[in-house]
Enzyme design. Structure first.
Site, PDB file in Angstrom:
ATOM      1  N   LEU A   1     -12.193   0.481  -2.258  1.00 39.39           N
ATOM      2  CA  LEU A   1     -12.404  -0.834  -3.221  1.00 39.39           C
ATOM      3  C   LEU A   1     -12.611  -1.034  -4.408  1.00 39.39           C
ATOM      4  CD1 LEU A   1     -14.578  -3.507  -0.903  1.00 39.39           C
ATOM      5  CD2 LEU A   1     -12.626  -3.804  -0.881  1.00 39.39           C
ATOM      6  N   SER A   2     -11.880   0.676  -4.325  1.00 38.02           N
ATOM      7  CA  SER A   2     -11.682   0.853  -6.436  1.00 38.02           C
ATOM      8  C   SER A   2     -12.256   0.972  -6.983  1.00 38.02           C
ATOM      9  CB  SER A   2     -10.523   0.706  -6.904  1.00 38.02           C
ATOM     10  OG  SER A   2     -10.312   1.276  -7.491  1.00 38.02           O
ATOM     11  N   SER A   3     -14.610   1.572  -6.774  1.00 35.09           N
ATOM     12  CA  SER A   3     -15.221   2.034  -6.993  1.00 35.09           C
ATOM     13  C   SER A   3     -14.727   2.608  -8.560  1.00 35.09           C
ATOM     14  CB  SER A   3     -15.968   1.983  -6.721  1.00 35.09           C
ATOM     15  OG  SER A   3     -15.917   3.152  -6.078  1.00 35.09           O
ATOM     16  N   SER A   4     -14.235   3.589  -8.961  1.00 40.61           N
ATOM     17  CA  SER A   4     -13.985   4.484  -9.122  1.00 40.61           C
ATOM     18  C   SER A   4     -12.324   3.857 -10.836  1.00 40.61           C
ATOM     19  CB  SER A   4     -12.520   5.518  -8.302  1.00 40.61           C
ATOM     20  OG  SER A   4     -11.480   5.581  -8.179  1.00 40.61           O
TER      21      SER A   4
ATOM     22  N   ASP B   1      -5.025   0.272  -9.051  1.00 39.65           N
ATOM     23  CA  ASP B   1      -6.316   0.013  -9.040  1.00 39.65           C
ATOM     24  C   ASP B   1      -7.106  -0.128 -10.865  1.00 39.65           C
ATOM     25  OD1 ASP B   1      -5.849   1.114  -6.629  1.00 39.65           O
ATOM     26  OD2 ASP B   1      -6.734   2.534  -6.905  1.00 39.65           O
TER      27      ASP B   1
ATOM     28  N   ASP C   1       2.295   2.137  -4.890  1.00 40.18           N
ATOM     29  CA  ASP C   1       3.121   2.161  -6.495  1.00 40.18           C
ATOM     30  C   ASP C   1       2.742   3.668  -7.057  1.00 40.18           C
ATOM     31  OD1 ASP C   1      -0.030   4.136  -5.364  1.00 40.18           O
ATOM     32  OD2 ASP C   1      -1.333   2.635  -7.342  1.00 40.18           O
TER      33      ASP C   1
ATOM     34  N   TYR D   1      -4.246  11.782   1.284  1.00 38.16           N
ATOM     35  CA  TYR D   1      -3.428  10.846   0.123  1.00 38.16           C
ATOM     36  C   TYR D   1      -2.428  12.454  -0.735  1.00 38.16           C
ATOM     37  CZ  TYR D   1      -2.801   8.031  -4.337  1.00 38.16           C
ATOM     38  OH  TYR D   1      -2.057   6.905  -4.352  1.00 38.16           O
TER      39      TYR D   1
ATOM     40  N   GLU E   1       0.723  -1.514   0.008  1.00 35.13           N
ATOM     41  CA  GLU E   1       0.021   0.280  -0.010  1.00 35.13           C
ATOM     42  C   GLU E   1       0.516   1.361  -0.032  1.00 35.13           C
ATOM     43  OE1 GLU E   1      -3.262  -0.359  -1.104  1.00 35.13           O
ATOM     44  OE2 GLU E   1      -4.072  -1.475   0.636  1.00 35.13           O
TER      45      GLU E   1
ATOM     46  N   GLU F   1      -8.815  10.015 -13.954  1.00 36.68           N
ATOM     47  CA  GLU F   1      -8.148  10.407 -12.551  1.00 36.68           C
ATOM     48  C   GLU F   1      -7.485  11.304 -12.230  1.00 36.68           C
ATOM     49  OE1 GLU F   1      -8.469   7.698  -9.771  1.00 36.68           O
ATOM     50  OE2 GLU F   1      -9.529   5.740 -10.191  1.00 36.68           O
TER      51      GLU F   1
END
Ligand code: GLA
Length: 344
Positions: free
Chosen positions: A105-108, A153, A19, A203, A16, A141
């Site tokens: 959970l990375s809906s985007s 993601d 990336d 973030y 985590e 994004e």
């Protein structure tokens, strides 16, 4: 002709905040995801409906203007596809999904990838390579939605594989499937109840701190920093860099543990990752700590916050026979993004 594309959400097993530091991650795609359907209509205008929100948008595909929220994804994807040489065609587009929004959970990314696949197929264009597509969705994004997320993601959604996690090396963009044999053990997520807004959360501050650490050390990314280099940085950059180094090592140890079916070790690595995210990277919040405590009290072999943190979901591993707390959602590794209907 109707075109329908699906892209899954993801759970990152471990790795985590690595990336965007050219590091290692070990995500898997989950069953929940976003489905985008496109039907023929006015070739010059794209009319989009977000079914779950009951909202609609319409814009000229040739020149989408910026917008906010889910509309930014649709317009940005249309614009970035055109810029990459895959001009989309207008029509009627509907979005439906079952990944909890803002739950880590990375809906985007699921939305972005499903949009890109559907619009490409609707325009009768073959999809570019999956790495290129991941980068395109990430530009949407970054530049249209205003979230400085990395590639984790999108790569997880595109390279997901049933019964596997994928080891991602964000420096080489090497993707290696890793069998995720749970043998009766269970992975579950619990929503902390705190919604995180990517763009507004800490973030971006963490990313800026990593960039500052690299500038001070004269390196291109934290992948090039060793423990001594990290320890020499001023606080809190020393803690941030140490998390990234040790988290990369934990990914390698998790891959090795999975290879020998050592799930108790995977549990210990999840705990160590969480401690590091809480104490060194400082992306936990009280609601997340409550969820972790609840999971550990129920007997979890390991539990950690997933995704960007500052809320969202907690992932936990339970041994056979142990009962996850009420409200926990079992997650299993499923296939990656794909066309469900139509296309060339
Ligand atoms: C969010 C971002 C990802 C990644 C994680 C942290 O999910 O979208 O790119 O940085 O946070 O690992």
């Amino acid at each position: 002709m109707t075109v329908r594309a699906f892209a899954p959400g993801r759970v990152n097993l471990i790795g985590e905040h690595t990336d965007y530091n050219d590091g290692l991650c070990l995500p898997f795609a989950i069953a929940a995801g976003v489905t985008v359907t496109v039907e023929a209509g006015d070739d010059a205008v794209l009319t989009a409906r977000a079914l779950d929100l009951g909202e609609e948008d319409a814009f000229g595909v040739a020149e989408p203007a910026p917008a906010a929220g889910w509309r930014a994804f649709v317009r940005g994807t249309a614009a970035e596809l055109a810029r990459a040489g895959h001009p989309p065609r207008g029509g009627t587009l509907t979005i439906a999904g079952d990944v909890p929004r803002g739950g880590g959970l990375s809906s985007s990314a699921a939305l972005g990838v499903a949009l890109a696949l559907a619009l490409l197929a609707h325009a009768g264009r073959p999809a570019p390579g999956r790495r290129e597509l991941a980068r395109l969705c990430s530009r949407v994004e970054n530049d249209w939605v205003g979230a400085r997320s990395g590639l984790l993601d999108q790569l997880a959604a595109l390279f997901g594989r049933e019964d596997h996690a994928v080891r991602l090396d964000l420096r080489s963009l090497d993707v290696a499937p890793v069998p995720l044999r749970l043998g009766g053990w269970r992975l579950v997520t619990v929503d902390s109840g705190v919604r995180r807004d990517h763009a507004a959360s800490g973030y971006n501050e963490r990313r800026a701190e990593c960039e500052a650490a690299c500038r001070m050390l004269g390196v291109g990314s934290l992948r090039d920093v060793d423990a001594a280099g990290a320890a020499g940085l001023p606080a809190p950059l020393d803690r941030r860099a140490r998390h990234v180094l040790e988290e990369n090592e934990r990914v390698e140890r998790a891959v090795a543990a999975l290879g020998r079916g050592d799930l108790p070790e995977l549990g210990r690595l999840l705990d160590a990752s969480h401690a590091s995210l809480r104490d060194l990277y400082e992306v936990s919040v009280p609601a997340v700590e409550d969820a972790v405590a609840r999971l550990k009290a129920a007997g979890a072999a390991g539990a950690r916050v997933v995704g960007g943190g500052f809320g969202g979901s907690v992932l936990a591993l339970f041994e056979p026979g142990a009962a996850p707390p009420a409200g926990a959602l079992e997650v299993t590794p499923g296939p990656g993004a794909r066309l469900l209907e139509g296309g060339a």
